[in-house]
Design an enzyme around this catalytic site. Structure first.
Site, PDB file in Angstrom:
ATOM      1  N   ARG A 124       0.809  -1.243   0.000  1.00  0.00           N
ATOM      2  CA  ARG A 124       0.000   0.000   0.000  1.00  0.00           C
ATOM      3  C   ARG A 124       0.834   1.282   0.000  1.00  0.00           C
ATOM      4  NH1 ARG A 124      -2.895  -3.151   3.674  1.00  0.00           N
ATOM      5  NH2 ARG A 124      -4.697  -4.105   2.660  1.00  0.00           N
ATOM      6  N   LYS A 146       3.587  11.680 -11.499  1.00  0.00           N
ATOM      7  CA  LYS A 146       2.723  10.798 -12.288  1.00  0.00           C
ATOM      8  C   LYS A 146       3.459   9.483 -12.481  1.00  0.00           C
ATOM      9  CE  LYS A 146       0.059  13.908 -15.262  1.00  0.00           C
ATOM     10  NZ  LYS A 146      -0.168  14.241 -16.680  1.00  0.00           N
ATOM     11  N   GLU A 188      11.172  18.564 -25.190  1.00  0.00           N
ATOM     12  CA  GLU A 188      10.433  19.019 -24.003  1.00  0.00           C
ATOM     13  C   GLU A 188      11.041  20.323 -23.459  1.00  0.00           C
ATOM     14  OE1 GLU A 188       7.638  17.541 -23.074  1.00  0.00           O
ATOM     15  OE2 GLU A 188       7.816  15.496 -23.861  1.00  0.00           O
ATOM     16  N   LYS A 230       8.913  22.941 -14.632  1.00  0.00           N
ATOM     17  CA  LYS A 230       7.913  21.899 -14.371  1.00  0.00           C
ATOM     18  C   LYS A 230       7.501  21.922 -12.904  1.00  0.00           C
ATOM     19  CE  LYS A 230       6.116  17.394 -15.105  1.00  0.00           C
ATOM     20  NZ  LYS A 230       6.182  16.066 -15.672  1.00  0.00           N
ATOM     21  N   GLU A 240      -3.562  18.508 -12.485  1.00  0.00           N
ATOM     22  CA  GLU A 240      -3.965  18.917 -13.824  1.00  0.00           C
ATOM     23  C   GLU A 240      -5.390  19.459 -13.897  1.00  0.00           C
ATOM     24  OE1 GLU A 240      -3.362  17.160 -18.298  1.00  0.00           O
ATOM     25  OE2 GLU A 240      -2.112  16.442 -16.690  1.00  0.00           O
ATOM     26  N   ARG A 244      -1.558  23.097 -15.093  1.00  0.00           N
ATOM     27  CA  ARG A 244      -0.693  21.992 -15.533  1.00  0.00           C
ATOM     28  C   ARG A 244      -0.907  21.646 -17.004  1.00  0.00           C
ATOM     29  NH1 ARG A 244       1.262  16.801 -11.886  1.00  0.00           N
ATOM     30  NH2 ARG A 244       2.517  15.829 -13.482  1.00  0.00           N
ATOM     31  N   ASN A 248       1.048  20.543 -21.776  1.00  0.00           N
ATOM     32  CA  ASN A 248       0.601  19.744 -22.918  1.00  0.00           C
ATOM     33  C   ASN A 248       0.740  20.469 -24.259  1.00  0.00           C
ATOM     34  OD1 ASN A 248      -0.102  17.584 -21.315  1.00  0.00           O
ATOM     35  ND2 ASN A 248      -2.180  18.339 -20.978  1.00  0.00           N
ATOM     36  N   HIS A 251       1.225  18.582 -27.440  1.00  0.00           N
ATOM     37  CA  HIS A 251       0.905  17.192 -27.130  1.00  0.00           C
ATOM     38  C   HIS A 251      -0.461  16.735 -27.646  1.00  0.00           C
ATOM     39  CE1 HIS A 251       4.497  17.432 -24.731  1.00  0.00           C
ATOM     40  NE2 HIS A 251       4.362  16.200 -24.259  1.00  0.00           N
ATOM     41  N   HIS A 255       0.341  13.666 -29.605  1.00  0.00           N
ATOM     42  CA  HIS A 255      -0.082  12.316 -29.211  1.00  0.00           C
ATOM     43  C   HIS A 255      -0.796  11.599 -30.357  1.00  0.00           C
ATOM     44  CE1 HIS A 255       0.024  13.049 -24.599  1.00  0.00           C
ATOM     45  NE2 HIS A 255       1.095  12.403 -25.005  1.00  0.00           N
ATOM     46  N   HIS A 267       8.003  10.068 -29.316  1.00  0.00           N
ATOM     47  CA  HIS A 267       7.264  11.104 -28.596  1.00  0.00           C
ATOM     48  C   HIS A 267       7.856  12.502 -28.868  1.00  0.00           C
ATOM     49  CE1 HIS A 267       4.747  12.835 -25.473  1.00  0.00           C
ATOM     50  NE2 HIS A 267       5.821  13.457 -25.021  1.00  0.00           N
TER      51      HIS A 267
HETATM   52  N1  LIG Z   1       5.541  10.566 -15.507  1.00  0.00           N
HETATM   53  C1  LIG Z   1       5.594  11.562 -16.340  1.00  0.00           C
HETATM   54  O1  LIG Z   1       5.167  12.672 -16.031  1.00  0.00           O
HETATM   55  C2  LIG Z   1       6.201  11.345 -17.700  1.00  0.00           C
HETATM   56  C3  LIG Z   1       6.568  12.445 -18.474  1.00  0.00           C
HETATM   57  C4  LIG Z   1       7.198  12.203 -19.692  1.00  0.00           C
HETATM   58  C5  LIG Z   1       7.437  10.896 -20.127  1.00  0.00           C
HETATM   59  N2  LIG Z   1       7.039   9.860 -19.345  1.00  0.00           N
HETATM   60  C6  LIG Z   1       7.299   8.480 -19.760  1.00  0.00           C
HETATM   61  O2  LIG Z   1       8.684   8.315 -19.926  1.00  0.00           O
HETATM   62  C7  LIG Z   1       8.922   7.299 -20.874  1.00  0.00           C
HETATM   63  C8  LIG Z   1       9.995   7.764 -21.836  1.00  0.00           C
HETATM   64  O3  LIG Z   1      11.165   8.012 -21.107  1.00  0.00           O
HETATM   65  P1  LIG Z   1      12.612   7.919 -21.764  1.00  0.00           P
HETATM   66  O4  LIG Z   1      12.595   8.732 -22.998  1.00  0.00           O
HETATM   67  O5  LIG Z   1      13.585   8.230 -20.710  1.00  0.00           O
HETATM   68  O6  LIG Z   1      12.691   6.397 -22.258  1.00  0.00           O
HETATM   69  P2  LIG Z   1      13.404   5.100 -21.666  1.00  0.00           P
HETATM   70  O7  LIG Z   1      13.255   5.016 -20.196  1.00  0.00           O
HETATM   71  O8  LIG Z   1      12.895   3.984 -22.461  1.00  0.00           O
HETATM   72  O9  LIG Z   1      14.937   5.341 -22.001  1.00  0.00           O
HETATM   73  C9  LIG Z   1      15.358   5.350 -23.342  1.00  0.00           C
HETATM   74  C10 LIG Z   1      16.510   4.377 -23.566  1.00  0.00           C
HETATM   75  O10 LIG Z   1      17.708   4.912 -22.994  1.00  0.00           O
HETATM   76  C11 LIG Z   1      18.338   3.927 -22.166  1.00  0.00           C
HETATM   77  N3  LIG Z   1      19.061   4.678 -21.145  1.00  0.00           N
HETATM   78  C12 LIG Z   1      18.565   5.245 -20.033  1.00  0.00           C
HETATM   79  N4  LIG Z   1      19.502   5.969 -19.414  1.00  0.00           N
HETATM   80  C13 LIG Z   1      20.631   5.841 -20.163  1.00  0.00           C
HETATM   81  C14 LIG Z   1      21.940   6.385 -20.050  1.00  0.00           C
HETATM   82  N5  LIG Z   1      22.270   7.234 -19.087  1.00  0.00           N
HETATM   83  N6  LIG Z   1      22.856   6.042 -20.982  1.00  0.00           N
HETATM   84  C15 LIG Z   1      22.517   5.209 -22.015  1.00  0.00           C
HETATM   85  N7  LIG Z   1      21.289   4.691 -22.180  1.00  0.00           N
HETATM   86  C16 LIG Z   1      20.364   5.006 -21.257  1.00  0.00           C
HETATM   87  C17 LIG Z   1      17.227   3.055 -21.684  1.00  0.00           C
HETATM   88  O11 LIG Z   1      17.695   1.794 -21.315  1.00  0.00           O
HETATM   89  C18 LIG Z   1      16.327   3.013 -22.922  1.00  0.00           C
HETATM   90  O12 LIG Z   1      16.766   2.035 -23.807  1.00  0.00           O
HETATM   91  C19 LIG Z   1       7.596   6.988 -21.536  1.00  0.00           C
HETATM   92  O13 LIG Z   1       7.100   5.776 -21.032  1.00  0.00           O
HETATM   93  C20 LIG Z   1       6.700   8.129 -21.089  1.00  0.00           C
HETATM   94  O14 LIG Z   1       5.351   7.762 -20.964  1.00  0.00           O
HETATM   95  C21 LIG Z   1       6.430  10.062 -18.154  1.00  0.00           C
HETATM   96 ZN   LIG Z   2       5.889  14.951 -23.553  1.00  0.00          ZN
END
Ligand SMILES: NC(=O)c1ccc[n+]([C@@H]2O[C@H](COP(=O)([O-])OP(=O)(O)OC[C@H]3O[C@@H](n4cnc5c(N)ncnc54)[C@H](O)[C@@H]3O)[C@@H](O)[C@H]2O)c1
Ligand SMILES: [Zn+2]
Length: 364
Positions: A124, A146, A188, A230, A240, A244, A248, A251, A255, A267
């Site tokens: 929990r 999030k 971003e 942010k 949101e 917030r 977007n 986006h 999206h 993305h």
């Molecule tokens: N929670 C939120 O508010 C929020 C906001 C934006 C995006 N997201 C989410 O984030 C995700 C995308 O994140 P991302 O772009 O970081 O993708 P990811 O986590 O898939 O990372 C991209 C790639 O880089 C590799 N990697 C990570 N750190 C590394 C490093 N230092 N050196 C070499 N390789 C490395 C990972 O293994 C992966 O293959 C999506 O799922 C999206 O929905 C969430």
């Molecule tokens: Zn985004």
């Protein structure tokens, strides 16, 4: 009838610090030892990041007498699933992780969203720390609380709002990212410039070469400004309701483009296309000036991001997809639109503009 009220008005303080420094990960063990947040730590990561930074982090914790397990799942968005979550939870249960444990999310946004959601529901809820290692995770996903997993019906549909206790950003970890991943984050960062700070926009414009040569000072600057923007937005509107929504920008259309491409457009690329398209609508509505849209398009191109919708993509399909988006309200398309580079336009009811389908079709 008997009626008993359960009084649960909460006055919780979910504030936390984001620490940004080259090499700051090395300070985590010392902090964890002092704050006594937990007795055991599950370092959740993906296999790529495990090989780069996970082993070292675990060694560090062990050297400080902190009990930890490294739990790594295969890298990639397709593993941000309920199945992976259950697999991680089973590893934690088998290893007798209890309520006296905490999670350390070490990796990109996939790891952060996944590990945060595990922490939110494990017995929990247990505390968690974010160590973002991609530019996207540093400036976006690690802030705001999030957490979520994807489902076959859509991305991020199952999740929760759950804030970390701390965020450690070690910009040195960004040096192992490829250029594509830098571009993803930069999309971003450029968005932050448009929605709230023209000086960040100009900084990226003037320092693009430094950013792509992994210059720590330039990366620290954009990460710090991105996080600040942010954080300021999220702290005013955690769930949101209105402000917030400015996050977007790009986006709504982005999206839809990402989705329609079957995720072959990433993305970052999709929101780049989205920002320009939404910028065109803003121009047509007289909200901002043509030279601002030209500057935005030029900077995105300089960052190696696409700015045009793929020719084979039909605008009618884009509109239909937008109407199905979980953020659309009863099929009414809403967008946040800029009034200048550095600020967003407001209507009488807030930041969201209701946009007519026929108008979108005409302009785009
Ligand atoms: N929670 C939120 O508010 C929020 C906001 C934006 C995006 N997201 C989410 O984030 C995700 C995308 O994140 P991302 O772009 O970081 O993708 P990811 O986590 O898939 O990372 C991209 C790639 O880089 C590799 N990697 C990570 N750190 C590394 C490093 N230092 N050196 C070499 N390789 C490395 C990972 O293994 C992966 O293959 C999506 O799922 C999206 O929905 C969430
Ligand atoms: Zn985004």
């Amino acid at each position: 009838m008997e009626s008993i009220k359960v009084n649960l008005i909460k006055t919780e303080d979910n504030s936390y610090d984001i620490l940004i420094k080259e090499g700051v990960i090395a300070e985590l063990a010392h902090y964890l030892k002092n704050v006594k947040m937990a007795y055991r730590f599950a370092i959740i990561t993906d296999d790529t990041v495990k090989a780069l930074y996970g082993g070292k982090l675990q060694k560090d914790l062990l050297a400080h007498g902190l009990n930890s397990e490294l739990i790594a799942f295969p890298a990639g968005e397709k593993n941000k699933s309920r199945e992976t979550k259950a697999w991680i939870e089973d590893r934690m249960l088998e290893n007798n992780f209890a309520r006296d444990s905490a999670v350390i999310a070490l990796g990109g946004g996939v790891v952060g969203d996944m590990a945060g959601y595990v922490a939110a529901t494990y017995t929990r809820g247990i505390p968690y720390i974010q160590i973002p290692t991609t530019l996207v995770a540093c400036v976006d996903s690690s802030i705001g609380g999030k957490t979520a997993v994807d489902t076959p019906h859509g991305k991020n549909l199952i999740g929760s709002f759950y804030q970390p206790r701390r965020v450690y950003i070690d910009v040195a970890t960004l040096s192992t990212l490829n250029e594509k991943e830098i571009r993803e984050g930069l999309a971003e960062v450029i968005k932050y410039g448009v929605i709230s700070e023209s000086s960040l926009f100009s900084y990226v414009d003037q320092n693009i070469d430094k950013i792509f040569s992994y210059d720590c000072e330039a990366l620290t600057y954009i990460v710090k400004r991105g996080c600040e923007i942010k954080a300021r937005v999220v702290e005013k509107d955690e769930r949101e309701s209105d402000l917030r929504k400015i996050l977007n920008f790009g986006h709504t259309i982005g999206h839809a483009v990402e989705n329609l491409s079957g995720y072959t457009i990433s993305h970052g690329q999709a929101i780049s296309i989205g920002m320009v398209a939404e910028g065109e609508l803003a121009l047509e509505m007289g909200l901002w000036k043509e030279n601002e849209l030209v500057s935005l398009t030029a900077l995105l191109e300089k960052a190696g991001l696409p700015t045009k919708m793929p020719e084979e993509m039909d605008i009618k399909n884009v509109i239909e997809t937008m109407k199905l988006d979980k953020k659309s309200r009863g099929g009414q398309i809403e967008m946040v639109l800029p009034k200048a580079i550095g600020s967003m336009s407001q209507t009488r009811d807030g930041y969201a503009h209701k946009i007519d389908e026929s108008f979108i079709e005409k302009v785009l």
